[in-house]
Motif scaffolding. Structure first.
Motif, mmCIF file in Angstrom:
data_model
loop_
_atom_site.group_PDB
_atom_site.id
_atom_site.type_symbol
_atom_site.label_atom_id
_atom_site.label_comp_id
_atom_site.label_asym_id
_atom_site.label_seq_id
_atom_site.Cartn_x
_atom_site.Cartn_y
_atom_site.Cartn_z
ATOM 1 N N ILE A 1 27.094 48.297 43.000
ATOM 2 C CA ILE A 1 28.171 48.038 44.207
ATOM 3 C C ILE A 1 27.455 46.705 44.271
ATOM 4 N N HIS A 2 28.047 45.653 43.962
ATOM 5 C CA HIS A 2 27.267 44.356 44.187
ATOM 6 C C HIS A 2 28.510 43.376 44.169
ATOM 7 N N LEU A 3 28.989 42.549 45.460
ATOM 8 C CA LEU A 3 30.475 41.271 45.379
ATOM 9 C C LEU A 3 29.524 40.409 44.858
ATOM 10 N N LEU A 4 30.477 40.269 43.726
ATOM 11 C CA LEU A 4 29.080 38.908 42.997
ATOM 12 C C LEU A 4 29.803 37.853 43.103
ATOM 13 N N GLU A 5 31.141 37.526 43.665
ATOM 14 C CA GLU A 5 32.288 36.270 44.734
ATOM 15 C C GLU A 5 30.916 34.981 44.213
ATOM 16 N N ASP A 6 29.998 34.585 45.103
ATOM 17 C CA ASP A 6 29.179 33.929 45.413
ATOM 18 C C ASP A 6 27.834 33.958 44.357
ATOM 19 N N LEU A 7 27.971 34.694 43.432
ATOM 20 C CA LEU A 7 26.859 34.657 42.634
ATOM 21 C C LEU A 7 27.406 33.953 41.264
ATOM 22 N N SER B 1 40.840 41.740 43.198
ATOM 23 C CA SER B 1 40.150 40.741 43.746
ATOM 24 C C SER B 1 39.966 39.491 43.429
ATOM 25 N N ILE B 2 39.149 39.729 42.363
ATOM 26 C CA ILE B 2 38.771 38.830 41.343
ATOM 27 C C ILE B 2 40.037 38.210 40.837
ATOM 28 N N PRO B 3 40.702 38.107 40.067
ATOM 29 C CA PRO B 3 42.231 37.507 39.457
ATOM 30 C C PRO B 3 42.488 36.352 40.798
ATOM 31 N N GLU C 1 42.844 28.574 38.339
ATOM 32 C CA GLU C 1 42.733 28.977 36.541
ATOM 33 C C GLU C 1 43.516 30.549 36.650
ATOM 34 N N ASP C 2 43.704 30.370 35.736
ATOM 35 C CA ASP C 2 44.827 31.335 35.045
ATOM 36 C C ASP C 2 44.364 32.762 35.413
ATOM 37 N N PRO C 3 44.528 33.831 35.987
ATOM 38 C CA PRO C 3 43.972 34.724 35.973
ATOM 39 C C PRO C 3 44.579 36.146 34.959
ATOM 40 N N ALA C 4 45.863 35.745 34.456
ATOM 41 C CA ALA C 4 46.081 36.917 33.230
ATOM 42 C C ALA C 4 45.652 36.826 32.223
ATOM 43 N N GLY C 5 45.361 38.636 31.940
ATOM 44 C CA GLY C 5 45.027 39.041 30.789
ATOM 45 C C GLY C 5 43.294 39.363 32.199
ATOM 46 N N PHE C 6 43.585 39.686 33.049
ATOM 47 C CA PHE C 6 41.826 39.806 32.836
ATOM 48 C C PHE C 6 41.563 41.940 33.183
ATOM 49 N N ARG C 7 40.284 41.821 32.855
ATOM 50 C CA ARG C 7 40.668 43.254 31.933
ATOM 51 C C ARG C 7 39.500 44.167 33.150
ATOM 52 N N ASN C 8 38.463 43.862 33.758
ATOM 53 C CA ASN C 8 37.679 44.647 33.869
ATOM 54 C C ASN C 8 38.415 44.846 35.566
ATOM 55 N N GLY C 9 38.713 46.784 35.624
ATOM 56 C CA GLY C 9 38.517 47.012 37.007
ATOM 57 C C GLY C 9 38.531 46.429 38.507
ATOM 58 N N GLN C 10 39.067 46.410 39.315
ATOM 59 C CA GLN C 10 38.199 46.664 41.161
ATOM 60 C C GLN C 10 37.104 47.647 40.505
ATOM 61 N N HIS C 11 37.398 49.124 40.520
ATOM 62 C CA HIS C 11 36.296 50.053 40.575
ATOM 63 C C HIS C 11 36.379 50.704 39.965
ATOM 64 N N THR C 12 35.728 51.021 38.624
ATOM 65 C CA THR C 12 35.608 51.762 37.389
ATOM 66 C C THR C 12 34.356 52.826 38.006
ATOM 67 N N TYR C 13 34.673 53.900 37.617
ATOM 68 C CA TYR C 13 34.148 55.327 38.040
ATOM 69 C C TYR C 13 33.713 55.998 36.554
ATOM 70 N N THR C 14 33.033 57.160 35.662
ATOM 71 C CA THR C 14 32.190 57.288 34.841
ATOM 72 C C THR C 14 31.683 58.319 35.152
ATOM 73 N N MET C 15 32.410 59.914 35.363
ATOM 74 C CA MET C 15 31.861 61.128 35.002
ATOM 75 C C MET C 15 31.022 61.498 34.208
ATOM 76 N N ALA D 1 33.638 43.630 42.722
ATOM 77 C CA ALA D 1 34.722 42.645 43.286
ATOM 78 C C ALA D 1 35.266 43.006 44.769
ATOM 79 N N THR D 2 34.722 44.096 44.779
ATOM 80 C CA THR D 2 35.120 44.474 46.782
ATOM 81 C C THR D 2 34.010 43.907 47.837
ATOM 82 N N PRO D 3 34.589 43.574 48.940
ATOM 83 C CA PRO D 3 33.305 43.279 50.054
ATOM 84 C C PRO D 3 33.069 44.228 50.342
ATOM 85 N N ARG D 4 31.864 44.445 49.909
ATOM 86 C CA ARG D 4 30.578 46.128 50.780
ATOM 87 C C ARG D 4 29.470 45.475 50.844
ATOM 88 N N PRO D 5 28.735 46.109 51.465
ATOM 89 C CA PRO D 5 27.572 45.891 51.382
ATOM 90 C C PRO D 5 27.174 46.607 49.460
#
Length: 443
Positions: free
Chosen positions: A191-197, A250-252, A260-274, A290-294
């Motif tokens: 969990i890492h907001l990469l907006e500034d990176l 958030s990223i689109p 920029e054109d965000p159409a077709g952005f694929r990776n989900g805001q949050h992905t869960y895998t069990m 993508a989410t603003p959180r620590p």
């Protein structure tokens, strides 16, 4: 058409003449002569750390940009080390470095898409390889790394630093001493907001990868500690996973705000895998950049004798049951309840009692030479230590495969409507030959 209950994954047979790499130890090296490819974000720090590890010699450096090579040369000189041979200016210069006869280890710190080609070529040239995370994103490439390692009898290790963080190491040590009982569940993530990176990655390659790919594209920080504490391919193995994601928002929006054109952005805001293992244990992995959180790696471990959690604060809860060995609890922890976290004093006593041997030995110098609290230094130290003493590495090519396979298999699950997907046995039958994960030491 009726969909299958679970989607199978190709399981190629081992080529004739190959042997598995379980417990593999190469002949010891008096010194480890290293070539580093990639001197952008993480490469210079690796050069700095290796200057302070006995027996490690940086012999060659490579990057597309000459100024980065010169910056790394300055780091060597500042630490009293000889200048290395430099390669730069062409996208194929790395091959000349790999072909040198005076190198034992190729240390790859480039963008994800280059890892497999460089690592396989290096092993074919007789070199051990250490590859930044994640090391591979397609099942075909994962099997290529496995088969090349098995065929050449060269180590192929992923540079997963988070398995050496203090909380993870101490919790692992508690588990090895039986304090947490039977470990049944582990959780991890990134969990890492990469907006500034995003802009720090050359030509925006990391954002573009997220634009083009669905699934957990960066699973290894969570998978590594979870798999080690659950003894994966050391008495247990991963058997299936199921993934789902939330819609990307958030990223689109960020792209749109930049024109920029965000159409077709694929990776989900949050992905869960069990994930489920052969022994009926479970792993839960998160990905969200993508989410603003620590920042969080979501590290949680649950056993029949206790529970450990790292974020937002490192805490432990223990069950003083008849199953807990009397000598397992430190002084001051006689009265504990699984309904309450340990007090700060109890936790301090617990950590002192179960401080991992690596931290007792290396903690001070690791913190001195590593801005990330020591885990990168310990990772490099262990790599060099094991190569110099002819010991199995802490992370082998099957760890690489198991921790990286979440990327392609989570994508497969999501695109199939969150269908369960088989996880192949990357050891091809050798997953329970060794019982229990342990760090190798000179005896």
């Amino acid at each position: 058409m009726h969909k299958p209950d679970i989607e199978s994954t190709d399981f190629p047979s081992r080529p004739y003449g190959q042997k598995d790499m379980i417990g593999f130890a190469a002949p010891p090296l008096d010194k480890v002569r290293i070539g580093i490819i990639g001197l952008g974000m993480r490469g210079p720090k690796a050069v700095e750390r290796l200057c302070h590890i006995d027996g490690a010699e940086v012999v060659a450096l490579c990057d597309l940009h000459e100024e980065r090579v010169q910056k790394a040369q300055a780091i060597l000189r500042q630490n009293g080390r000889p200048t290395a041979h430099g390669y730069y200016g062409d996208s194929e210069e790395w091959r000349k470095l790999v072909e040198r006869e005076d190198l034992d280890l190729i240390y790859i710190v480039l963008k994800w898409q280059s890892h497999v080609q460089m690592a396989t070529y290096a092993m074919q040239q007789g070199k051990h390889v250490a590859i930044e995370v994640p090391s591979a994103f397609e099942m075909e490439d994962i099997w290529k790394l496995i088969d090349t390692s098995e065929r050449t009898r060269r180590h192929c290790m992923m540079l997963e630093n988070c398995v050496y963080d203090a909380f993870e190491l101490n919790t692992l040590n508690m588990a090895h001493h039986g304090l947490l009982g039977d470990i049944l569940y582990a959780e991890g993530g990134y969990i890492h907001l990469l907006e500034d990176l995003w802009q720090q990655y050359d030509h925006n390659w990391r954002l573009e990868y997220n634009r083009m790919n669905r699934g957990d594209v960066y699973p290894t920080h969570g998978m590594g500690p979870a798999c080690q504490i659950l003894d994966i391919h050391r008495g247990d193995r991963l058997v299936k996973l199921v993934s789902m994601d939330s819609a990307p928002v958030s990223i689109p929006r960020l792209l749109e705000a930049k024109g920029e054109d965000p159409a077709g952005f694929r990776n989900g805001q949050h992905t869960y895998t069990m994930i489920r293992t052969m022994r009926g244990k479970t792993i839960f992995i998160h990905h969200d950049v993508a989410t603003p959180r620590p920042y969080s790696r979501q590290y949680n471990v649950a056993g029949t004798g206790g529970y450990a959690t790292k974020y937002p604060l490192p805490m432990y809860a223990l069950d003083r049951s008849p199953m807990t060995p009397a000598q397992a609890l430190p002084d001051g922890c006689d009265q504990v309840s699984p309904h309450d976290w340990l007090t700060p004093e109890q936790q301090e006593a617990l950590i002192e009692k179960y401080r991992h041997p690596l931290l007792r030995e290396l903690g001070e110098q690791a913190a001195r030479y590593d801005y990330r609290g020591g885990m990168n230094y310990i990772m490099d130290y262990r790599l060099i230590y094991c190569l110099r003493h002819g010991l199995p590495l802490d992370m082998d090519v099957y760890d690489l495969a198991e921790w990286c396979c979440v990327a392609p298999l989570s994508k497969q699950s999501i695109e199939g409507g969150s269908i369960p997907v088989d996880i192949p046995d990357f050891t091809r039958g050798a997953w329970d030959r060794i019982r229990g994960f342990r760090h190798a030491w000179v005896r």
